[in-house]
Design a protein around this motif. Sequence first.
Motif, PDB file in Angstrom:
ATOM      1  N   THR A  42     -13.682   5.161  -1.595  1.00  0.00           N
ATOM      2  CA  THR A  42     -13.438   5.027  -3.027  1.00  0.00           C
ATOM      3  C   THR A  42     -12.927   3.623  -3.292  1.00  0.00           C
ATOM      4  OG1 THR A  42     -12.933   7.372  -3.232  1.00  0.00           O
ATOM      5  CG2 THR A  42     -12.116   5.923  -4.972  1.00  0.00           C
ATOM      6  N   ARG A  43     -13.593   2.879  -4.175  1.00  0.00           N
ATOM      7  CA  ARG A  43     -13.322   1.455  -4.375  1.00  0.00           C
ATOM      8  C   ARG A  43     -13.673   1.057  -5.797  1.00  0.00           C
ATOM      9  NH1 ARG A  43     -17.839   2.853  -2.025  1.00  0.00           N
ATOM     10  NH2 ARG A  43     -19.829   1.874  -2.539  1.00  0.00           N
ATOM     11  N   VAL A  65     -11.986  -5.200   0.888  1.00  0.00           N
ATOM     12  CA  VAL A  65     -11.317  -6.324   1.541  1.00  0.00           C
ATOM     13  C   VAL A  65     -10.777  -5.853   2.889  1.00  0.00           C
ATOM     14  CG1 VAL A  65     -10.712  -7.424  -0.645  1.00  0.00           C
ATOM     15  CG2 VAL A  65      -9.116  -5.806   0.398  1.00  0.00           C
ATOM     16  N   ALA A  66     -10.249  -6.794   3.666  1.00  0.00           N
ATOM     17  CA  ALA A  66      -9.772  -6.446   5.011  1.00  0.00           C
ATOM     18  C   ALA A  66      -8.665  -5.401   4.975  1.00  0.00           C
ATOM     19  CB  ALA A  66      -9.297  -7.707   5.727  1.00  0.00           C
ATOM     20  N   ASP A  67      -7.823  -5.435   3.911  1.00  0.00           N
ATOM     21  CA  ASP A  67      -6.714  -4.485   3.806  1.00  0.00           C
ATOM     22  C   ASP A  67      -7.169  -3.079   3.424  1.00  0.00           C
ATOM     23  OD1 ASP A  67      -4.772  -6.307   4.502  1.00  0.00           O
ATOM     24  OD2 ASP A  67      -4.363  -6.913   2.434  1.00  0.00           O
ATOM     25  N   GLY A  68      -8.403  -2.964   2.923  1.00  0.00           N
ATOM     26  CA  GLY A  68      -8.885  -1.665   2.504  1.00  0.00           C
ATOM     27  C   GLY A  68      -9.651  -1.759   1.201  1.00  0.00           C
ATOM     28  N   PRO A  69      -9.966  -0.632   0.595  1.00  0.00           N
ATOM     29  CA  PRO A  69     -10.733  -0.644  -0.658  1.00  0.00           C
ATOM     30  C   PRO A  69      -9.825  -0.867  -1.873  1.00  0.00           C
ATOM     31  CG  PRO A  69     -10.403   1.609   0.091  1.00  0.00           C
ATOM     32  CD  PRO A  69      -9.816   0.730   1.151  1.00  0.00           C
ATOM     33  N   PRO A  70     -10.079  -1.913  -2.671  1.00  0.00           N
ATOM     34  CA  PRO A  70      -9.286  -2.129  -3.887  1.00  0.00           C
ATOM     35  C   PRO A  70      -9.572  -1.047  -4.937  1.00  0.00           C
ATOM     36  CG  PRO A  70     -10.391  -4.146  -3.191  1.00  0.00           C
ATOM     37  CD  PRO A  70     -10.999  -3.022  -2.421  1.00  0.00           C
ATOM     38  N   ALA A  86      -9.196  -7.302 -11.703  1.00  0.00           N
ATOM     39  CA  ALA A  86      -8.136  -7.316 -10.692  1.00  0.00           C
ATOM     40  C   ALA A  86      -7.931  -5.897 -10.205  1.00  0.00           C
ATOM     41  CB  ALA A  86      -6.840  -7.879 -11.275  1.00  0.00           C
ATOM     42  N   SER A  87      -7.704  -5.756  -8.913  1.00  0.00           N
ATOM     43  CA  SER A  87      -7.492  -4.451  -8.285  1.00  0.00           C
ATOM     44  C   SER A  87      -6.437  -4.598  -7.200  1.00  0.00           C
ATOM     45  CB  SER A  87      -8.790  -3.916  -7.672  1.00  0.00           C
ATOM     46  OG  SER A  87      -9.815  -3.780  -8.635  1.00  0.00           O
ATOM     47  N   SER A  88      -5.951  -3.479  -6.706  1.00  0.00           N
ATOM     48  CA  SER A  88      -4.989  -3.512  -5.606  1.00  0.00           C
ATOM     49  C   SER A  88      -5.296  -2.389  -4.634  1.00  0.00           C
ATOM     50  CB  SER A  88      -3.551  -3.403  -6.135  1.00  0.00           C
ATOM     51  OG  SER A  88      -3.417  -2.296  -7.004  1.00  0.00           O
ATOM     52  N   VAL A  89      -4.775  -2.528  -3.416  1.00  0.00           N
ATOM     53  CA  VAL A  89      -5.096  -1.610  -2.330  1.00  0.00           C
ATOM     54  C   VAL A  89      -3.935  -0.645  -2.115  1.00  0.00           C
ATOM     55  CG1 VAL A  89      -5.675  -1.420   0.121  1.00  0.00           C
ATOM     56  CG2 VAL A  89      -6.587  -3.319  -1.240  1.00  0.00           C
ATOM     57  N   ASN A  90      -4.243   0.627  -2.023  1.00  0.00           N
ATOM     58  CA  ASN A  90      -3.224   1.646  -1.823  1.00  0.00           C
ATOM     59  C   ASN A  90      -2.429   1.376  -0.544  1.00  0.00           C
ATOM     60  OD1 ASN A  90      -1.820   4.032  -2.347  1.00  0.00           O
ATOM     61  ND2 ASN A  90      -3.232   5.260  -1.121  1.00  0.00           N
ATOM     62  N   GLY A  91      -1.099   1.355  -0.684  1.00  0.00           N
ATOM     63  CA  GLY A  91      -0.245   1.141   0.473  1.00  0.00           C
ATOM     64  C   GLY A  91      -0.037  -0.306   0.845  1.00  0.00           C
ATOM     65  N   GLN A  92      -0.705  -1.235   0.139  1.00  0.00           N
ATOM     66  CA  GLN A  92      -0.544  -2.659   0.406  1.00  0.00           C
ATOM     67  C   GLN A  92       0.136  -3.317  -0.791  1.00  0.00           C
ATOM     68  OE1 GLN A  92      -1.440  -4.041   3.376  1.00  0.00           O
ATOM     69  NE2 GLN A  92      -2.046  -1.984   4.013  1.00  0.00           N
ATOM     70  N   ASP A  93       0.830  -4.423  -0.546  1.00  0.00           N
ATOM     71  CA  ASP A  93       1.537  -5.098  -1.620  1.00  0.00           C
ATOM     72  C   ASP A  93       0.834  -6.367  -2.089  1.00  0.00           C
ATOM     73  OD1 ASP A  93       3.610  -3.454  -2.248  1.00  0.00           O
ATOM     74  OD2 ASP A  93       4.923  -4.213  -0.694  1.00  0.00           O
ATOM     75  N   SER A  94      -0.448  -6.472  -1.820  1.00  0.00           N
ATOM     76  CA  SER A  94      -1.229  -7.592  -2.328  1.00  0.00           C
ATOM     77  C   SER A  94      -2.287  -7.068  -3.285  1.00  0.00           C
ATOM     78  CB  SER A  94      -1.898  -8.358  -1.181  1.00  0.00           C
ATOM     79  OG  SER A  94      -0.947  -9.015  -0.387  1.00  0.00           O
ATOM     80  N   ALA A  95      -2.605  -7.877  -4.296  1.00  0.00           N
ATOM     81  CA  ALA A  95      -3.646  -7.532  -5.254  1.00  0.00           C
ATOM     82  C   ALA A  95      -4.739  -8.599  -5.192  1.00  0.00           C
ATOM     83  CB  ALA A  95      -3.061  -7.421  -6.659  1.00  0.00           C
ATOM     84  N   TYR A  96      -5.849  -8.339  -5.879  1.00  0.00           N
ATOM     85  CA  TYR A  96      -7.025  -9.190  -5.725  1.00  0.00           C
ATOM     86  C   TYR A  96      -7.724  -9.385  -7.066  1.00  0.00           C
ATOM     87  CZ  TYR A  96      -6.270  -7.981  -0.850  1.00  0.00           C
ATOM     88  OH  TYR A  96      -5.696  -7.806   0.381  1.00  0.00           O
ATOM     89  N   THR A  97      -8.247 -10.583  -7.283  1.00  0.00           N
ATOM     90  CA  THR A  97      -9.101 -10.848  -8.440  1.00  0.00           C
ATOM     91  C   THR A  97     -10.516 -11.120  -7.955  1.00  0.00           C
ATOM     92  OG1 THR A  97      -8.581 -13.226  -8.410  1.00  0.00           O
ATOM     93  CG2 THR A  97      -7.231 -11.796  -9.836  1.00  0.00           C
ATOM     94  N   TYR A 110     -13.369 -11.625  -3.546  1.00  0.00           N
ATOM     95  CA  TYR A 110     -11.985 -11.274  -3.828  1.00  0.00           C
ATOM     96  C   TYR A 110     -11.035 -12.405  -3.426  1.00  0.00           C
ATOM     97  CZ  TYR A 110     -12.735  -6.373  -5.101  1.00  0.00           C
ATOM     98  OH  TYR A 110     -13.082  -5.216  -5.759  1.00  0.00           O
ATOM     99  N   GLN A 111     -10.122 -12.736  -4.351  1.00  0.00           N
ATOM    100  CA  GLN A 111      -9.042 -13.693  -4.094  1.00  0.00           C
ATOM    101  C   GLN A 111      -7.713 -12.934  -4.141  1.00  0.00           C
ATOM    102  OE1 GLN A 111      -9.294 -17.405  -6.484  1.00  0.00           O
ATOM    103  NE2 GLN A 111     -11.134 -16.504  -7.392  1.00  0.00           N
TER     104      GLN A 111
END
Length: 421
Positions: A42-43, A65-70, A86-97, A110-111
């Motif tokens: 799911t992404r 992304v490497a951390d998982g699905p945004p 912009a999205s973020s990955v469950n359980g991670q503290d980084s977000a992506y544009t 993704y940045q």
Amino acid sequence: MTWLQVPQIPQDGSRSGFPAISGNSIGAAVIANHSNTGGGSTRTQIFIDDSPAGGNFTTYDPGVVADGPPIWPRITVDQNDNVIFASSVNGQDSAYTNTLDVTGPTFSGYQVFPGDQAETHGLAVSDGGLVGLAYIAESTTTDRGDVFYKESDDGGLSWSDPVKIYDASDADTTFGAMRGISMNFSGENPAVVWEDVYQIFSSQSYFGSWPNHIYFWSPNVNGGVAMVIADSNNVPYAPNLGTNDVQVPVCRPVIGRSQVGSYLFVAFDVSTDDVFPSSDTTTYFAGYFTYSMDAGNTWSDPVKFTPDAPLRDWRYPSIAPVNPVDGSTITVHMVMQGDTIPGSTVNAAGMPVGVSAHYYHFSTEMPLVGVGDDENNIPSEFVLEQNYPNPFNPSTTIKYTLAEKSDVSLNIYDILGNEVA
């Protein structure tokens, strides 16, 4: 009024979660959600209709992304129909544009940026094409609970250095931003709203029943210092009880603007004294509304716009980013979820199982003042406002007004007095 039914998104019947909607230059719907259409995890995926209410959506998949699905996407669409999200990955503290150029179609890729997860970032595009991103800092850094803003003048391909617009205390137990952030533009100036919550950062816990605040920020308002526009001083306070849905007494603000003029509109959730008679006595929420006629310098007293009867749990407001003007009247459009049972049945303890939620459309009309051909509305003198951001690299916004129509020459100098543009 005529309503059109369009197909479910995604159209293959696969999962759809946390959708966000915008529109492109032809008025077709642009939808982002997290979905597993096409197989895999799911992404975030983007769905674009081929015409206004055409119902023929094309799917665009940016991958993972490497951390998982945004997931938990937020989107905006610029004048070139680029979709910036912009999205973020469950359980991670980084977000992506990321940016979707539909002429390719290609994704910019993704940045990463240091944003927290789950509903902690907002995007908007100004009439001049400036893209703004407001976000809450990741909870595991020294900036936890702080709010930042950055912008892009190339459709999200590159971004300015972030500016901190709200600084939470360095204490471990203190008020700080947590969920619920939204942004828009007033002219070319960003306008951001968010909620703060009393939290214990080391344990990532919060006091959901304590009084809290909704803040507003714009660089040319209140000296660039964020200001409280709603709290227990102007909204009836009731503790938020029961089901843990990461809600607090005033929360989930959203911000819109008028098509012309300097009006800004904010809708948000407010906890009430009504509770559901269950083992966790979950609180019912109501929808409240406030507005500014002067780009956010002053705000009206918030008023409740959801009905008292029949009793409903009103949550998760949405507001039109740009609200239409017809003559001298502005019509503000809002949507809110209403449910006979408060709180989600997923998180509830001892609550009835079942889905009874519906979405309701609300609108209000107000007179447009201060805009028109009246000579009193014409600036009486030349004004050159402070540029923002300052210092800047690579771009800045400079706002000026003229007392009469004329040609303008604008020169930019560095701190040594050298002309650079």
